[in-house]
Design an enzyme around this catalytic site. Structure first.
Site, PDB file in Angstrom:
ATOM      1  CG  ASP A  40      36.342  36.692  44.000  1.00 42.04           C
ATOM      2  OD1 ASP A  40      35.735  35.690  44.151  1.00 42.04           O
ATOM      3  OD2 ASP A  40      37.443  37.093  43.374  1.00 42.04           O
ATOM      4  CG  ASN A  56      43.768  42.403  35.744  1.00 44.56           C
ATOM      5  OD1 ASN A  56      43.945  41.615  36.337  1.00 44.56           O
ATOM      6  ND2 ASN A  56      42.788  43.641  35.716  1.00 44.56           N
ATOM      7  CG  HIS A  69      42.268  39.858  39.004  1.00 45.29           C
ATOM      8  ND1 HIS A  69      41.121  40.127  38.254  1.00 45.29           N
ATOM      9  CD2 HIS A  69      42.163  38.560  38.830  1.00 45.29           C
ATOM     10  CE1 HIS A  69      40.393  39.527  37.838  1.00 45.29           C
ATOM     11  NE2 HIS A  69      41.066  38.448  38.297  1.00 45.29           N
ATOM     12  CD  GLU A 121      40.067  43.834  38.736  1.00 46.95           C
ATOM     13  OE1 GLU A 121      41.212  43.289  38.468  1.00 46.95           O
ATOM     14  OE2 GLU A 121      39.121  43.648  38.091  1.00 46.95           O
TER      15      GLU A 121
HETATM   16  P1  PGA Z   1      39.692  31.991  35.566  1.00 44.47           P
HETATM   17  O1  PGA Z   1      39.682  33.429  36.398  1.00 44.47           O
HETATM   18  O2  PGA Z   1      40.238  30.661  36.356  1.00 44.47           O
HETATM   19  O3  PGA Z   1      38.233  31.739  35.020  1.00 44.47           O
HETATM   20  O4  PGA Z   1      40.706  32.234  34.464  1.00 44.47           O
HETATM   21  C1  PGA Z   1      40.633  33.668  37.470  1.00 44.47           C
HETATM   22  C2  PGA Z   1      40.836  34.821  37.919  1.00 44.47           C
HETATM   23  O5  PGA Z   1      40.153  35.866  37.288  1.00 44.47           O
HETATM   24  O6  PGA Z   1      40.954  35.149  39.033  1.00 44.47           O
END
Ligand code: PGA
Length: 221
Positions: free
Chosen positions: A67, A122, A124, A129
């Site tokens: 992304d 959450n 995702h 999302e």
């Molecule tokens: P993080 O993010 O590795 O910074 O916890 C992971 C994500 O949001 O996919």
């Protein structure tokens, strides 16, 4: 699906990252022109440190990042900048073989050998999302309040966090031959458990992984 509880198998976060780096190294050695999907975020950082220190030949490899923010006001906060700093500037990958979903490639990230994922609190994966279609393709999305809040820890102020991104869809992610998903910390344990053992539902995007034949789940404190 194999479910590896990394605390039991590898001991700690650093060792789990070493394991993931070893798997990427093996993939590259077995098939120099391998294709990889790579995440950003805090979770894979030590994997990238490990890979940066190793003398691996990336010259034939291709990468697809999951992304990228849209209209990010601060260059240093873009995922392209993060990847350059964390990995790409430290290895011999060819620039033309590095891909971001903002490039506009319609077949973005299809037929990938190894996909590495993080997970949001959450549920995702990438910026798919809750509520994302399991058949979703690569597209522009609005970020949820939850994600904006989670990501604000990387910015001076929450108002600087972009509200939109381009994300690889769940469909191309699921077309990867092998997936490794990593979660670090208590919050991630809860959502990983829901994703892996709960209902397969678009409300928990990572639960789609229960339908994939070759996924490893790595949790560490
Ligand atoms: P993080 O993010 O590795 O910074 O916890 C992971 C994500 O949001 O996919």
């Amino acid at each position: 699906m194999k479910f590896i509880l990394i605390n039991d198998v590898f001991g700690d976060y650093k060792n789990s990252c070493k394991y993931v780096a070893n798997e990427i190294e093996k993939q590259l050695n077995n098939k120099p022109n391998s294709t990889f999907i790579l995440p950003t975020g805090s979770t894979p950082m030590v994997v990238y440190d490990e890979l940066s220190e190793r003398d691996l030949d990336w010259s034939k490899a291709t990468t697809y990042n999951l992304d990228e923010y849209l209209n990010c006001p601060i260059k240093e906060q873009t995922y392209e900048y993060f990847m350059d700093e964390m990995l790409f500037n430290n290895i011999n990958i060819k620039r033309e073989n590095i891909n971001f979903p903002t490039d506009g490639d319609l077949n973005y990230g299809l037929d990938v050998d190894l996909c590495l994922l993080g997970i949001g609190t959450n549920g995702h994966i990438a910026f798919n999302e809750p509520g994302s279609d399991f058949d979703s393709e690569t597209r522009i999305v609005d970020l949820t309040e939850n994600t904006i809040k989670d990501n604000s820890r990387f910015f001076y102020d929450i108002s600087e966090v972009p509200t939109q991104a381009v994300t690889m869809g769940l469909k191309p992610i699921m077309s990867s031959k092998r997936i490794i998903i990593m979660g670090k910390g208590e919050k991630k344990k809860d959502i990983l458990m829901r994703a892996l053992h709960g209902d397969i539902t678009e409300e928990v995007p990572a639960s789609i992984l229960q339908k994939h034949k070759n996924v490893e789940v790595i949790y560490c404190d």
